[in-house]
Design a protein around this motif. Structure first.
Motif, PDB file in Angstrom:
ATOM      1  N   TRP A  86      33.617  41.982   9.722  1.00  0.00           N
ATOM      2  CA  TRP A  86      33.202  41.340  10.976  1.00  0.00           C
ATOM      3  C   TRP A  86      31.754  40.865  10.816  1.00  0.00           C
ATOM      4  O   TRP A  86      31.020  41.437   9.995  1.00  0.00           O
ATOM      5  N   ARG A  93      29.447  39.369  16.450  1.00  0.00           N
ATOM      6  CA  ARG A  93      30.571  40.303  16.264  1.00  0.00           C
ATOM      7  C   ARG A  93      31.378  40.460  17.557  1.00  0.00           C
ATOM      8  O   ARG A  93      32.608  40.478  17.538  1.00  0.00           O
ATOM      9  N   ARG A  97      35.240  39.463  17.810  1.00  0.00           N
ATOM     10  CA  ARG A  97      36.273  40.411  18.262  1.00  0.00           C
ATOM     11  C   ARG A  97      37.031  39.837  19.460  1.00  0.00           C
ATOM     12  O   ARG A  97      38.254  39.984  19.548  1.00  0.00           O
ATOM     13  N   SER A 161      35.154  35.826   7.985  1.00  0.00           N
ATOM     14  CA  SER A 161      35.305  37.111   8.687  1.00  0.00           C
ATOM     15  C   SER A 161      36.756  37.281   9.150  1.00  0.00           C
ATOM     16  O   SER A 161      37.597  36.381   8.984  1.00  0.00           O
TER      17      SER A 161
END
Ligand SMILES: N[C@@H](CCC(=O)N[C@@H](CS)C(=O)NCC(=O)O)C(=O)O
Length: 228
Positions: A86, A93, A97, A161
């Motif tokens: 991540w 981040r 997410r 990522s």
């Protein structure tokens, strides 16, 4: 034999399988693949030992079983990448997410109307207003990522990522169904598709013999199909 075994479905169709596969490949984490022929008589017995409700992907790490794409990405990031799967920055981040969770839980119309199919490219494909709304939402998310966090590289958050892994099958769909893209969207789709590991996945999908009728779209008049 590697310690990690990734259980995946047919490469031509299984978009959920592609997500952890490309993630582990990108970060050069060694793993073996176990292939499950989806929607065949062998699928249920082959998957019974994993307790994944007969779904792929599943990751086996020694005695440990992890299923569901997003859980696998999280597990790999935590156990094998020291969290580097991540983005490092907390704002990036949190955003990564959020968009990954949204990918995981949403976009039903897009996913249903534009099933991943590595063997075919469609032109003049009619897109419903519901699916178009979700396509526009994906584009809006990509734009925010690239503008706010992606300046240092070609991926959504600059560096590759878990978020790129989650959206990789969407890039394949946008290309496969000839979805209109601006230059930035095009560049991102190209970055995903031209990655050598993604190319390897696509090539493997193309030569698989199985046809899953459920994932083959019905052709409306005027739609042109290119067999790749
Ligand atoms: N939420 C799951 C979805 C997994 C899923 O639906 N996988 C499909 C293949 S792409 C599957 O296993 N289908 C078989 C079935 O539904 O029985 C994930 O993120 O991994």
């Amino acid at each position: 034999m590697a310690n990690l075994i990734l259980v995946i479905g047919n490469k031509n169709y299984s978009s959920w399988s592609l997500r952890p596969w490309i993630f582990m490949r990108y970060f050069k984490i060694p793993f073996d693949e176990k292939h499950i022929a989806l929607f065949t008589d062998t699928m249920e017995p082959d998957l019974a030992m994993y307790g994944s409700d007969t779904k792929v992907p599943v990751l086996q790490d020694g005695e440990r079983i992890i299923w569901d794409s997003l859980a696998i990405l999280d597990y790999i990031s935590e156990q094998h990448l020291e969290g580097k799967g991540w983005p490092t920055d907390i704002n990036a981040r949190a955003f990564a997410r959020s968009i990954s969770a949204e990918m995981h839980s949403s976009f039903f119309h897009l996913r249903e109307a534009l099933p991943m199919n590595c063997r075919k490219r469609f032109k003049n494909y009619p897109v419903s207003s519901e699916a178009q709304r979700e396509i526009d939402r994906v584009k809006e998310l990509w734009k925010k990522c690239r503008n706010q966090y992606g300046q240092q590289g070609k991926w959504l958050f600059g560096e590759f990522s878990a978020a790129d892994a989650m959206y990789a099958p969407i890039a394949l769909r946008f290309a496969g169904y000839d979805i209109a893209l601006n230059n930035d969207e095009h560049a991102y789709v190209d970055a995903i598709i031209s990655h050598p590991d993604v190319q390897e996945w696509i090539d493997a999908g193309k030569v698989e013999p199985e046809v899953i009728e459920l994932d083959e779209i019905e052709l409306a008049p005027g739609v042109i199909v290119e067999h790749l």
